[in-house]
Design a protein around this motif. Structure first.
Motif, PDB file in Angstrom:
ATOM      1  N   ILE A   1       0.825  -1.211   0.000  1.00 40.62           N
ATOM      2  CA  ILE A   1       0.000   0.000   0.000  1.00 40.62           C
ATOM      3  C   ILE A   1       0.859   1.261   0.000  1.00 40.62           C
ATOM      4  O   ILE A   1       0.469   2.285  -0.578  1.00 40.62           O
ATOM      5  CB  ILE A   1      -1.032   0.012   1.143  1.00 40.62           C
ATOM      6  N   ASN A   2       2.040   1.220   0.614  1.00 36.27           N
ATOM      7  CA  ASN A   2       2.924   2.387   0.546  1.00 36.27           C
ATOM      8  C   ASN A   2       3.399   2.627  -0.879  1.00 36.27           C
ATOM      9  O   ASN A   2       3.433   3.770  -1.355  1.00 36.27           O
ATOM     10  CB  ASN A   2       4.111   2.221   1.491  1.00 36.27           C
ATOM     11  N   ILE A   3       3.752   1.560  -1.592  1.00 32.05           N
ATOM     12  CA  ILE A   3       4.170   1.701  -2.990  1.00 32.05           C
ATOM     13  C   ILE A   3       2.996   2.176  -3.849  1.00 32.05           C
ATOM     14  O   ILE A   3       3.150   3.031  -4.728  1.00 32.05           O
ATOM     15  CB  ILE A   3       4.720   0.358  -3.521  1.00 32.05           C
ATOM     16  N   SER A   4       1.800   1.656  -3.560  1.00 32.84           N
ATOM     17  CA  SER A   4       0.621   2.032  -4.341  1.00 32.84           C
ATOM     18  C   SER A   4       0.332   3.520  -4.252  1.00 32.84           C
ATOM     19  O   SER A   4      -0.161   4.132  -5.210  1.00 32.84           O
ATOM     20  CB  SER A   4      -0.598   1.238  -3.862  1.00 32.84           C
TER      21      SER A   4
ATOM     22  N   ASP B   1       4.701   7.646   5.162  1.00 29.85           N
ATOM     23  CA  ASP B   1       4.418   6.243   5.441  1.00 29.85           C
ATOM     24  C   ASP B   1       3.047   6.132   6.111  1.00 29.85           C
ATOM     25  O   ASP B   1       2.762   6.835   7.087  1.00 29.85           O
ATOM     26  CB  ASP B   1       5.500   5.664   6.352  1.00 29.85           C
ATOM     27  N   LEU B   2       2.202   5.264   5.596  1.00 28.92           N
ATOM     28  CA  LEU B   2       0.839   5.151   6.120  1.00 28.92           C
ATOM     29  C   LEU B   2       0.805   4.736   7.580  1.00 28.92           C
ATOM     30  O   LEU B   2      -0.170   5.005   8.278  1.00 28.92           O
ATOM     31  CB  LEU B   2       0.035   4.179   5.255  1.00 28.92           C
ATOM     32  N   ARG B   3       1.850   4.095   8.068  1.00 26.78           N
ATOM     33  CA  ARG B   3       1.913   3.755   9.493  1.00 26.78           C
ATOM     34  C   ARG B   3       1.941   5.009  10.348  1.00 26.78           C
ATOM     35  O   ARG B   3       1.441   5.002  11.485  1.00 26.78           O
ATOM     36  CB  ARG B   3       3.143   2.882   9.777  1.00 26.78           C
ATOM     37  N   ASN B   4       2.514   6.078   9.817  1.00 32.61           N
ATOM     38  CA  ASN B   4       2.556   7.341  10.543  1.00 32.61           C
ATOM     39  C   ASN B   4       1.359   8.226  10.229  1.00 32.61           C
ATOM     40  O   ASN B   4       0.908   8.994  11.082  1.00 32.61           O
ATOM     41  CB  ASN B   4       3.848   8.091  10.200  1.00 32.61           C
TER      42      ASN B   4
END
Length: 385
Positions: A22-25, A34-37
């Motif tokens: 999902i990060n690459i997408s 970063d989606l985690r952040n």
């Protein structure tokens, strides 16, 4: 050679592989993006977010994902089962193969089967209209400038102290939850997750205090206030004054229709005001959602006695419902096919007719329809996926 294409829940996908996908997408290549952040409420390893995703694999490799995340809101005592759609992404090397459509259709089928009544997402409007979503729900936005503060209050000093909450166990969170519970529309947020939810998209949870007294709270995303509540309405304008000193620049405040006291307070001096659509919604049970938000509208607005019958060809199913008001109380019920409808609406027309701040179809409707609608369909930004 034919590819082995599968779509299902990501039960067997590793968290690290899912996050890479999902990060690459979304081209999230830096720690800040970063989606985690960006969304700590969703993307933590202990939450196993991949299991809440519909993952498309090609020869066993995850290449696309659609997240479907459950939550609830309470509207005038009625709990609505919601499921937000997020991280709709396809690896750049696997696009234009129909994988997004495959995963979205799987997510929508399960949403209907599981009895979800309301869903939201963020994204391009026309892309998601194919799956029943559209921008709707009235919301008010006010912009506040230094000149507004200076001319109304005389100076830009801060009567209250604003403090960012960074500890998920901060005692102020208990007071914020208690304040939420007093609102006619309540986000149901577990205490141990409250801060992570509020911090979505790098937003900050702010406690407002005055000499040790809890005044209220707000959620601040850069210079945009996306959520705000005070214990005592008399403290709202002093908070608006304190906000300028805290932010140090012009800012905006988003308010919902039921926050009528706050809207009345800001209207005389805000630099600019606008009414727009809250976000993209999909309604899978019109009776349940209409009943809840009719009750919410009646909590702050007087509506005349009357009724209207709608035949709605909804995304999930056809619904024939009677919407009525009698002596200040609202009623929404299913009626049989022998009850003639006043209006027959497609799903898209119903979203607009019932909930949109602007509806050409409603403008040509009866007086009752124009008085009853739009209903104040809303959800707080932090609860949107």
């Amino acid at each position: 050679m034919d590819k082995n294409i599968c779509c299902g829940r990501g039960e067997n996908v590793l968290f690290s592989d899912f996050m890479d996908l999902i990060n690459i997408s979304f081209s999230c290549t830096s720690p800040e993006s970063d989606l985690r952040n960006l969304l700590p409420k969703l993307y933590r390893e202990q939450f196993c977010p991949q299991k809440k995703n519909y993952v498309v694999t090609e020869d066993g490799n995850p290449v696309a994902a659609v997240g479907a995340y459950d939550h609830e809101i309470r509207v005038c005592g009625r709990t609505l089962a919601c499921r937000g759609i997020g991280n709709v992404g396809v690896h750049p090397n696997y696009r234009s193969k129909g994988y997004m459509k495959l995963a979205m259709n799987s997510a929508m089928r399960d949403m209907i089967k599981d009895g979800v009544v309301l869903s939201t997402l963020g994204g391009r409007r026309q892309r998601y209209q194919y799956f029943g979503y559209d921008t709707t729900g009235p919301v008010y936005r006010f912009s506040i400038s230094r000149e507004n503060i200076h001319h109304v209050f005389g100076d830009c000093s801060a009567p209250f102290t604003l403090r960012e909450i960074t500890d998920p166990h901060d005692k102020a969170i208990d007071l914020i939850i208690e304040l939420n519970e007093k609102s006619p529309i309540t986000p149901i947020r577990p205490k141990n997750e409250y801060l992570y939810i509020a911090n979505s998209w790098h937003a900050k949870l702010i406690s407002v205090e005055n000499c040790g007294r809890f005044v209220g709270y707000l959620i601040l995303n850069k210079n945009n206030v996306t959520e705000i509540e005070v214990v005592n309405d008399l403290d709202f304008l002093p908070l608006i004054r304190s906000l300028y000193a805290f932010i140090g620049e012009n800012y905006s405040v988003t308010l919902f229709p039921h926050q009528i006291g706050y809207r009345r307070a800001l209207t005389p001096f805000a630099e600019n005001m606008s009414i727009g659509s809250a976000m993209q919604f999909n309604i899978l049970n019109y009776r349940a959602v209409t009943e809840a938000f009719l009750a919410l509208k009646l909590a702050y607005d007087k509506l005349p006695d009357g009724e209207i019958v709608l035949l709605i060809h909804g995304y999930a199913s056809d619904e024939r419902i009677r919407i009525a008001v009698k002596d200040g109380e609202g009623f929404v019920e299913e009626v049989d096919e022998n009850t003639p409808e006043n209006y027959e609406l497609s799903h898209a027309e119903a979203l607009s007719f019932l909930f949109s701040p602007i509806s050409p179809l409603r403008e040509e409707a009866s007086d009752i329809a124009r008085l009853y609608f739009p209903l104040p369909l809303s959800m707080r930004r932090a609860d949107e996926v």
